[in-house]
Design an enzyme around this catalytic site. Structure first.
Site, PDB file in Angstrom:
ATOM      1  N   CYS A 242     -23.423  18.678   4.969  1.00 21.56           N
ATOM      2  CA  CYS A 242     -24.460  18.393   3.970  1.00 21.56           C
ATOM      3  C   CYS A 242     -23.938  17.612   2.776  1.00 21.56           C
ATOM      4  O   CYS A 242     -24.664  17.393   1.813  1.00 21.56           O
ATOM      5  CB  CYS A 242     -25.120  19.685   3.490  1.00 21.56           C
TER       6      CYS A 242
ATOM      7  N   HIS B 234     -22.841  12.661 -10.741  1.00 26.49           N
ATOM      8  CA  HIS B 234     -24.238  13.019 -10.518  1.00 26.49           C
ATOM      9  C   HIS B 234     -25.150  11.796 -10.582  1.00 26.49           C
ATOM     10  O   HIS B 234     -26.124  11.687  -9.819  1.00 26.49           O
ATOM     11  CB  HIS B 234     -24.682  14.060 -11.550  1.00 26.49           C
TER      12      HIS B 234
ATOM     13  N   GLU C  52     -16.236  24.558   1.689  1.00 27.37           N
ATOM     14  CA  GLU C  52     -15.920  23.497   0.727  1.00 27.37           C
ATOM     15  C   GLU C  52     -14.599  23.724   0.005  1.00 27.37           C
ATOM     16  O   GLU C  52     -14.263  22.978  -0.919  1.00 27.37           O
ATOM     17  CB  GLU C  52     -17.066  23.327  -0.280  1.00 27.37           C
TER      18      GLU C  52
ATOM     19  N   ASP D  97     -17.020  18.552  -2.370  1.00 26.76           N
ATOM     20  CA  ASP D  97     -15.964  19.381  -2.947  1.00 26.76           C
ATOM     21  C   ASP D  97     -14.773  19.511  -2.012  1.00 26.76           C
ATOM     22  O   ASP D  97     -13.628  19.508  -2.452  1.00 26.76           O
ATOM     23  CB  ASP D  97     -16.504  20.782  -3.283  1.00 26.76           C
TER      24      ASP D  97
END
Length: 755
Positions: free
Chosen positions: A674, A362, A603, A627
């Site tokens: 995305c 992150h 994903e 993912d």
């Protein structure tokens, strides 16, 4: 043996310097195995030769002087084979080479095992004995296990001393460390170590405020700790018996002992700032206790650590002033998090370096969103030694240099200037439409999760929001947000971009995204209860969110809803049932709610092979490559040990994306990407060749992605995709695409990686 192994590894990790670490290894192994000699040979990064760096049993004058090529001697045999060599009479082996200065002619038995760290040979660990005999399996297994366990600690200690210019093997200028590319860009700046309050191991070395000031500060902290413990003892007096209260007396005794207070004061007088002096004293005391045979006394090591943390909490301020952060500073930490980032003035931040994490962590995603260079997973990084040192950061290739010389610094200064000029040029092009050279429009939208992203997204030329992560508002609260709270939030996003599309992804928690008030504890969270699975199991939460999204769209016609982690048609049917139910409820309540466009996030591998079936039941597909890639390659994207295997240009990933695109288009539905792959300039070429209909990226990446789209025709992209289909690994694919970028005049997007 397991206990011996644990203690050796622990001592080495706490060693004060490189040579102490090596000395601990040879002395402890010699004693544990009851043998005559234990030695460590390390490979010089400069010459490639094996140098005797430590020995317990060979003549001391040979240490640092005996060296050999990997093609020479038995030590070289171990190194070249990268496997153990176990001989009952070393002198009878044809590879035996005699070094008279060592005195090893008296030792017949020989066992050597390689020390390997991240697939690279660091050196060889050797034990020897007078009598002729082969070492038994227990000795061999112990030494192999120990070498494997110590490899990382040796690499850490070696790098630590490298930057302190103490290691004779290598110089202390242009010290290079390699990690994982976290966020592109280059930077030059002084390191600022992010440490956690009351965490002794994260305390960096730095200059203090002067000996007298540091001593006064430490004395005050000890006094405050003493008062704290006395108060605690008094408060607990009625609940605890006399035996249990002895613990508090032991703490008070340690606070007045030579082993903690006086030794810390001595270190302060020798020039350390108080927190680092306390850190080193506690480490030393802990090792003393852990060396004790008595189990009760050995357990007292934890008391010393706890007492050290208590004193440290009084030494450090409640927070660090942002004024202390230098312009262009490099934030360095053992495991950087968003909270560390929040403590730093972003306008002064030059780059980030984290010893843990990967390009998909992150903090790396935040770095890319902020357009800040970042290097992750520098596992051997001695964070505590970097405070104030000059660092060069190469976020393209995941490298950093400590103590650069003038020549290397000048090269990076040139790259920084070119980066700045490129950013200014791209900013001027941000508002231009994203069209290929042959006129095919490929909208570039923004990934977001915060209202603060709205203005930058609009200014950067975003053509809508391709992914709004609705879990972010859930994560920053101490409870589930109510329906009206969510309505206000979603309405602001929809209104800001109207009439451009805004795709709200429903709650996607689980895996590496946890809510503090809704903990999900699982042995394997990435294959567990997450995404749509949680939403379907908790319709009371899901319906509230769906109602809020629909109500927010009552004055706008640009809402798109995206369901995450769909792996079966039943999950999609369940989600659609609840969406229709939420809309019917609102219609019954008198709201006029248009039916939004609905999409599925692809994903998981199952969705790849169901792409056409899924597309026939929704309005669009959106590929979440972060993912999807980790599931396809069986690589945890947050695990630095396997992060080098995580590559969006792996042939299997390219093939999967083609499968998704073809399936969606057969169903007559558009498909977008995305994930972070959509912001990779090389990957964008492939996505254009596949016919991806739109891309959604972080705000800072929008101008770069638009530049790539405007520089290629669809025919050229399709031709490059066809060439990539014939290649067998990701490196070959990336090399081909990077060359294409350079040929198209986009070398600025890749050239910094060639330093």
């Amino acid at each position: 043996m397991l206990e011996v192994l644990r203690r050796v590894v622990q001592e080495v990790n706490g060693a004060a310097d490189f040579f102490e670490a090596l000395h601990i290894i040879v002395t402890r192994v010699k004693a544990a195995l009851e043998i005559d000699v234990c030695s460590i040979y390390l490979k010089s990064p400069q010459s490639g030769r094996l140098v005797l760096m430590a020995s317990e049993g060979l003549r001391s004058e040979s240490v640092g002087h005996v060296e050999m090529d990997p093609s020479e001697g038995l030590v070289g045999l171990v190194a070249s084979r990268a496997e153990p060599v176990n001989l009952d009479s070393a002198q009878d082996h044809p590879r035996f080479r005699y070094f008279p200065e060592t005195g090893e002619e008296h030792f017949l038995a020989f066992l050597g095992v390689p020390i390997i760290h991240q697939r690279s040979l660091l050196g060889v660990l050797v034990v020897q004995q007078h009598q002729a005999r082969k070492f038994d399996d227990e000795h061999v297994s112990f030494l192999i296990t120990l070498a494997a366990q110590l490899a990382g600690a040796i690499a850490y200690a070696e790098f630590n001393d490298e930057i302190s210019s103490e290691t004779p093997l290598i110089g202390h200028v242009n010290v290079e460390a390699t990690g994982i590319a976290g966020s592109p860009g280059v930077a030059i700046g002084r390191a600022v170590v992010a440490y956690r309050l009351a965490d002794l191991d994260s305390i960096p070395d730095r200059d203090g405020a002067g000996v007298e000031s540091e001593l006064e500060h430490f004395t005050q902290a000890v006094a405050e700790t003493r008062t704290e413990i006395e108060d605690l003892k008094q408060r607990m007096g009625e609940a605890l018996g006399p035996d249990e209260q002895v613990l508090f007396d032991a703490y008070l005794m340690l606070l007045g002992s030579d082993s903690l207070v006086h030794k810390t004061e001595g270190r302060i007088r020798n020039g350390q700032w108080a927190p680092a002096a306390l850190r080193d004293t506690v480490r030393e005391s802990v090792r003393v206790f852990e060396d004790m045979e008595d189990p009760y006394l050995r357990e007292r090591a934890s008391d010393v650590r706890d007492l050290g943390r208590r004193v440290l909490s009084h030494l450090l301020p409640a927070d660090r002033s942002q004024d202390e952060f230098p312009d262009g500073g490099i934030l360095v930490g053992d495991d950087l998090t968003a909270s560390h980032l929040a403590e730093v003035p972003i306008e002064r931040l030059g780059a980030m370096v984290s010893a843990k994490g990967t390009g998909s962590s992150h903090i790396a995603i935040l770095a890319r969103a902020l357009n800040i260079p970042a290097v992750m997973g520098v596992s051997e990084l001695p964070v505590g030694r970097l405070e104030g040192r000059e660092i060069l950061v190469d976020g393209y290739r995941g490298r950093l240099f400590v103590n650069p010389n003038a020549e290397l610094r000048a090269e990076f200064e040139r790259l920084v200037r070119e980066e700045r000029e490129l950013a200014e040029d791209l900013r001027a092009l941000a508002k231009d439409p994203a069209e290929t050279r042959d006129g095919v429009a490929v909208p570039v939208l923004a990934n977001s999760g915060l209202l603060a992203d709205i203005k930058p997204s609009l200014e950067s030329g975003a053509e809508g929001v391709g992914l709004y992560r609705t879990e972010v508002p859930f994560m920053i609260r101490d409870r589930f947000p109510g329906e009206e709270e969510q309505v206000q939030l979603y309405e602001q996003v929809l209104a800001s971009f109207d009439p451009m599309p805004v795709t709200l992804r429903t709650l996607d928690i689980g895996g590496d995204k946890a809510l503090p008030y809704f903990p999900v504890k699982e042995d394997n969270p990435f294959l567990g209860w997450r995404g749509i699975r949680i939403s379907l199991d908790h319709p009371e939460i899901f319906l509230t969110q769906l109602r809020a999204m629909l109500k927010a769209s009552r004055s706008h016609d640009n809402l798109q809803i995206l369901f995450p982690m769909i792996s079966a048609l039943d999950e999609l049917k369940g989600a659609m049932t609840l969406l229709n139910r939420a809309r019917e409820e609102l219609l019954d309540e008198g709201f006029r709610i248009p039916m939004p466009r609905v999409g599925v996030m692809v994903e998981v591998p199952a969705a790849v092979y169901m792409s056409e079936m899924l597309a026939r039941r929704v309005d669009f597909l959106s590929v979440g490559t972060n993912d999807l890639v980790q599931y396809l390659l069986a690589v945890d994207r947050n695990n630095a040990r396997v992060a080098h295997l995580y590559d969006t240009l792996h042939p299997a990933c390219v093939h999967a994306l083609e499968t998704i695109t073809e399936g969606s288009h057969r169903a007559g539905k558009p498909v977008s990407v995305c994930g972070e792959m959509a912001a990779d300039p090389a990957a964008v070429i492939l996505l254009l060749g596949m016919g991806i209909d739109s891309l959604s990226v972080s705000v800072s990446s929008i101008p770069r992605v638009k530049w790539v789209i405007r520089s290629f025709s669809t025919d050229r992209a399709e031709a490059l995709l066809a060439q990539c289909r014939l290649l067998e690994n990701a490196d070959q694919i990336r090399s081909l695409l990077n060359n294409a970028l350079v040929q198209a005049g986009l070398g600025g997007l890749v050239r910094a990686g060639k330093t």
